[in-house]
Design an enzyme around this catalytic site. Structure first.
Site, PDB file in Angstrom:
ATOM      1  NE  ARG A  96     -11.192  -3.763  -0.684  1.00  0.00           N
ATOM      2  CZ  ARG A  96     -10.249  -4.688  -0.536  1.00  0.00           C
ATOM      3  NH1 ARG A  96      -9.020  -4.319  -0.244  1.00  0.00           N
ATOM      4  NH2 ARG A  96     -10.542  -5.969  -0.683  1.00  0.00           N
TER       5      ARG A  96
ATOM      6  CG  ASP B 191      -4.940  -1.226   3.310  1.00  0.00           C
ATOM      7  OD1 ASP B 191      -5.707  -0.543   2.592  1.00  0.00           O
ATOM      8  OD2 ASP B 191      -4.638  -2.405   3.043  1.00  0.00           O
TER       9      ASP B 191
ATOM     10  CG  ASP C 160      -1.683  -1.261   1.397  1.00  0.00           C
ATOM     11  OD1 ASP C 160      -2.386  -1.619   0.451  1.00  0.00           O
ATOM     12  OD2 ASP C 160      -1.582  -1.903   2.474  1.00  0.00           O
TER      13      ASP C 160
ATOM     14  CG  ASP D   1      -2.799  -4.382  -1.346  1.00  0.00           C
ATOM     15  OD1 ASP D   1      -4.001  -4.568  -1.577  1.00  0.00           O
ATOM     16  OD2 ASP D   1      -2.251  -4.804  -0.315  1.00  0.00           O
TER      17      ASP D   1
END
Length: 442
Positions: free
Chosen positions: A320, A265, A222, A261
């Protein structure tokens, strides 16, 4: 400690970028009007700025001050990846301010520099072709071992671990990182501002033939990870795939060779995070809050993952924004701009307690408002005063009408109080589109 009150047509990233000059002029005018100073006045030191009281979950308790108390010896300006990692490590546990000048490439030497001796991608493709290997077992053998070793080399090279009591801030409009993964792990009190992150490319994705009916390529890295950390403020940053959008990636075995990715996060019991005035652009899996439903993860995450998202621009994304498990997430005054690749914005996951209020959504005719919410698990949410294409819309009601097989319930069970100014949602596109992202701090 300050606690929360409990109760049971699309815009491309290029379009956003060309607005930066106008926003900068507006910021200068604002500063001059407020201070009465001239253009020769000394600019503020962003490294010494701290999160304002009441500005989201990161202001709770001890608040978030980053490295603002750093002594002169612990203030550094870096222009290379080696200098940046050295600055992070210097000075032990003392507060530090790291100023980033220009774009720093963590993968300037290229993917081949990480490859373990003997690794051959063509051989990998031949060995694990589903026509030979099948779909019933994960891949193993010499080339998979060499791929894993190569991946470990990249992991060591492109990850940078941020210590507690640190501020990382970009200088000017064009500072940031390319190909890097910022790890904010198991520390407290970190500020990251005014930086552009171009998503790192995983040089060695793994083929998993058992992932789905026809297998998948799975990637790591990430742009930024908040892992078990507390009191983190990410402000006026830009997250994008840059020169390597998913549309540019090849396909093997009939599946896209996924090399990205997430952009951000927030996982593993992380807590008290505020993400404000950022741009999240041109990406698939954008923000994950809580990374698993399993019992071990639940034991770590339950009661944590308190995150505020406000005045962010989400544009050209698939999904997301965020997907939430367990956390009390307050999302207000954000602007979501969809295009034809849109999947959903808010993912409602296990034991999530999402409050989504006063947001604006700009959707093309091909995208129904019912897609804004996506139900993964049974968890009620609060969604009020949200506007879709300028029209007040009950997001839960329209979702349930359009997707009756995934009925959502209203009532997240808590009321956010850690908010500063709440703008009228109809005004949010004009405010956020011109002021969010790197290079636009007024």
């Amino acid at each position: 400690m300050h606690t929360q009150e409990w109760h049971g047509h699309a815009t491309s990233w290029r379009t956003v970028a060309v607005r930066r000059a106008a926003a900068l002029i507006g910021c200068i005018a604002l500063v001059l009007a407020v201070t009465g100073t001239t253009a020769e006045a000394r600019p503020r030191d962003l490294g010494r700025q701290t999160l304002a009281a009441g500005d989201g979950w990161a202001s709770d308790g001890t608040g978030t001050t980053g490295g603002s108390a750093a002594g002169a010896a612990r203030v550094s300006t870096v222009t290379t990846w080696a200098e940046f990692k050295a600055a992070l490590a210097a000075g032990g546990s003392a507060p530090k301010i790291i100023k980033v000048r220009g774009t720093i490439d963590a993968n300037a030497s290229g993917c081949d520099s990480f490859a373990a001796p003997g690794y051959d991608f063509d051989r990998y493709l031949a060995d694990y072709d589903p026509a030979v290997w099948g779909y019933d077992q994960v891949v193993s053998g010499e080339q998979e071992d060499l791929r894993a070793a190569s991946a470990a080399n990249q992991d060591t090279a492109i990850k940078a671990y941020v210590p507690a009591d640190t501020t990382i801030v970009g200088i000017g409009e064009n500072a940031g990182f390319k190909g890097a993964s910022l790890q904010i792990k198991d520390v407290d009190n970190v500020i990251v501002r005014n930086l552009t992150f171009e998503s790192p490319l995983d040089c060695f994705p793994q083929w998993d033939p058992t992932d789905g009916d026809t297998g998948n390529w799975n990637s790591e890295y990430d742009s930024a990870v908040v892992y078990g950390a507390t009191h983190v403020w990410l402000d006026h940053d830009t997250f994008t795939d840059g020169d390597h959008p998913d549309s540019s990636l090849p396909a093997y075995y009939g599946r896209i060779y996924e090399q990205h990715d997430g952009e951000l996060d927030i996982v593993k019991g992380a807590d008290y995070v505020t993400a404000s005035w950022n741009v999240f652009a041109d990406h698939d899996k954008t923000i994950l809050i809580g990374n698993s439903d399993n019992a071990a993860t639940a034991a770590v995450d339950r009661g944590h993952l308190k995150v505020t998202l406000h005045h962010n621009l989400f544009t050209g994304l698939v999904e997301r924004a965020p997907r939430v498990r367990f956390g009390q997430v307050d999302s207000y005054n954000n602007h979501f701009v969809a295009d034809s690749s849109y999947g959903y914005s808010y993912g409602i996951g296990m034991e999530s307690q999402l409050v989504a209020e006063h947001n604006a959504f700009t959707l093309p005719d091909s995208v129904g408002a019912g897609l804004i919410l996506k139900k993964w698990k049974e968890a009620p949410l609060t969604a009020a005063d949200n506007y879709v294409n300028g029209v007040l819309t009950d997001l839960i009601a329209v979702h349930n009408a359009e997707i009756p097989a995934e009925t959502l319930r209203s009532g997240a069970g808590w009321t956010p109080v850690l908010r500063t100014k709440v703008d009228a949602p109809r005004a949010v596109p004009g405010i956020v589109d011109h002021r969010a992202g790197a290079g636009r701090i007024c």
